[in-house]
Design an enzyme around this catalytic site. Structure first.
Site, PDB file in Angstrom:
ATOM      1  N   ASP A 179       5.313 -11.090   2.129  1.00  0.00           N
ATOM      2  CA  ASP A 179       4.222 -11.798   2.815  1.00  0.00           C
ATOM      3  C   ASP A 179       2.918 -11.759   2.002  1.00  0.00           C
ATOM      4  OD1 ASP A 179       2.643  -9.510   3.497  1.00  0.00           O
ATOM      5  OD2 ASP A 179       3.605  -9.300   5.452  1.00  0.00           O
ATOM      6  N   ASP A 213      -1.411  -1.951   5.417  1.00  0.00           N
ATOM      7  CA  ASP A 213      -0.434  -0.964   5.896  1.00  0.00           C
ATOM      8  C   ASP A 213      -1.026   0.439   5.909  1.00  0.00           C
ATOM      9  OD1 ASP A 213       1.278  -3.058   6.219  1.00  0.00           O
ATOM     10  OD2 ASP A 213       2.426  -2.693   4.404  1.00  0.00           O
ATOM     11  N   ASP A 253       0.553  -7.179  -1.147  1.00  0.00           N
ATOM     12  CA  ASP A 253       0.774  -7.367   0.288  1.00  0.00           C
ATOM     13  C   ASP A 253      -0.416  -8.091   0.909  1.00  0.00           C
ATOM     14  OD1 ASP A 253       1.480  -6.979   3.007  1.00  0.00           O
ATOM     15  OD2 ASP A 253       2.126  -4.926   2.674  1.00  0.00           O
ATOM     16  N   HIS A 277       8.555  -2.987   5.903  1.00  0.00           N
ATOM     17  CA  HIS A 277       7.773  -2.210   4.933  1.00  0.00           C
ATOM     18  C   HIS A 277       7.687  -0.729   5.292  1.00  0.00           C
ATOM     19  CE1 HIS A 277       4.627  -3.171   1.575  1.00  0.00           C
ATOM     20  NE2 HIS A 277       5.417  -2.174   1.255  1.00  0.00           N
ATOM     21  N   HIS A 283      -1.266  -7.330   3.825  1.00  0.00           N
ATOM     22  CA  HIS A 283      -1.782  -6.296   4.727  1.00  0.00           C
ATOM     23  C   HIS A 283      -2.009  -4.995   3.965  1.00  0.00           C
ATOM     24  CE1 HIS A 283       0.846  -9.122   6.964  1.00  0.00           C
ATOM     25  NE2 HIS A 283      -0.135  -9.093   7.837  1.00  0.00           N
ATOM     26  N   ASP A 316       5.571  -6.720  -0.834  1.00  0.00           N
ATOM     27  CA  ASP A 316       5.895  -7.343   0.451  1.00  0.00           C
ATOM     28  C   ASP A 316       5.864  -8.848   0.224  1.00  0.00           C
ATOM     29  OD1 ASP A 316       5.731  -8.456   3.058  1.00  0.00           O
ATOM     30  OD2 ASP A 316       4.830  -6.612   3.828  1.00  0.00           O
ATOM     31  N   GLU A 351      10.495  -6.988   3.474  1.00  0.00           N
ATOM     32  CA  GLU A 351      10.139  -7.957   4.527  1.00  0.00           C
ATOM     33  C   GLU A 351      10.782  -9.341   4.346  1.00  0.00           C
ATOM     34  OE1 GLU A 351       8.669  -7.273   7.373  1.00  0.00           O
ATOM     35  OE2 GLU A 351       7.605  -5.378   7.027  1.00  0.00           O
ATOM     36  N   HIS A 355       5.743  -0.315  10.421  1.00  0.00           N
ATOM     37  CA  HIS A 355       5.639  -1.041   9.144  1.00  0.00           C
ATOM     38  C   HIS A 355       4.191  -1.333   8.763  1.00  0.00           C
ATOM     39  CE1 HIS A 355       5.606  -5.629  10.344  1.00  0.00           C
ATOM     40  NE2 HIS A 355       4.838  -4.919  11.132  1.00  0.00           N
TER      41      HIS A 355
END
Length: 298
Positions: free
Chosen positions: A227, A125, A121, A98, A123, A225, A270, A138
């Site tokens: 994830d 980030d 995402d 990412h 996360h 992303d 990712e 990332h």
């Protein structure tokens, strides 16, 4: 019909798990070009950005891993994305980790006064060198794009910020570091965590997101992303977090974005085929790209 330019970014330097540099190849192997051509787009795959090697000697000035190589890759990507948009085409960027969003947003942000960003995402980030537990870049691209963090990252393409805090909406968050939570509160960043998605339902989350961006922005970038999805549906990611967005909810989100016609650029990141099961995650990514770009069941 708009032309789509596919840009591969085989970047694995923003984190430490090998294999995510093969993400663009896995996504191509899963049939992205054919899928989009079937939707009557003209598709040009302009190949991969050249990425340097990992730095063997740690940077003594900061705890950021592979800072120089990530920055160089980001500059190259920003230039290519900028050119694609200048040509009137839609940039579709394939990652890679990412950290590539630093370059994508640097290329995109030049073309909009009020760029909106959907950060899909698990996360945030939103780390900087000061808050990052790992030094992995990332986990920093959104902060860097807001002008926060190391000047080498915030200054990509010669300007900052690329996006304003009030024009960011994070969808699917379920793993935020303490420093990120503080920044979200301080800057007033809109976050639909898994709690909100469960409580409100994806339809309402997307309705609110779309309404906000239609009112306040002149272009919207989707940074997705894999994830963000539950690992059951997208196992081939470096930092899986259980309890994520489902495959069906993700298709609904993409279909609603397609109907709203607000997305002006996108990246899917990712995908790590080494951690995957029979290229399942890349196949999911391609299916979501299809929905985002107008594929319908009937």
């Amino acid at each position: 019909m708009k032309k789509i330019s596919i840009i591969g970014v085989p970047m694995d330097l923003g984190q430490t798990r090998r294999g995510v540099d093969m993400g663009p190849s896995a996504i191509r192997y899963a049939g992205v070009v054919e899928r989009l051509e079937n939707l009557n787009y003209e598709v040009e795959d302009i190949g991969d950005i050249e990425i340097g090697r990992a730095e063997r000697v740690p940077n003594t000035e900061s705890n950021l891993k592979n800072l120089k190589a990530v920055a160089e890759g980001s500059e190259k990507l920003a230039a290519v994305v900028d050119k694609v948009i200048q040509n009137g085409d839609f940039p579709l960027v394939l990652g890679g980790d990412h950290s590539i969003a630093i370059g994508t947003l640097a290329g995109v942000g030049k073309h909009y006064k009020n760029l909106g960003v959907i950060w899909y995402d698990a996360h945030g980030d939103l780390n900087t060198a000061d808050t990052s537990p790992s030094g992995n870049i990332h986990g920093m691209p959104l902060a860097a794009s807001m002008g926060l963090g190391h000047p080498t990252l915030t200054g990509i393409a010669g300007y900052n910020p690329k996006v304003k805090a009030e024009n960011i909406i994070i969808i699917g968050a379920r793993s935020l570091d303490e420093g990120e939570k503080e920044l979200i509160r301080e800057k007033g960043i809109k976050v639909y965590s898994m709690h909100e998605i469960d409580r409100l339902g994806m339809t309402r989350v997307m309705e609110e997101t779309i309404a906000y961006f239609k009112e306040n922005t002149d272009g919207v970038h989707l940074s997705l992303d894999l994830d963000g999805l539950d690992p059951h549906d997208a196992p081939g990611v470096g930092t899986p977090v259980i309890g994520g967005i489902s495959y069906r909810e993700s298709h609904l989100a993409m279909e609603m974005l397609a109907e709203a016609e607000i997305i002006t650029s996108a990246e899917f990141v990712e995908v790590n085929p080494i951690l995957d099961e029979k290229n399942k995650t890349a196949t999911v990514a391609v299916a979501l790209m299809g929905s985002l770009l107008g594929e319908k069941l009937k």
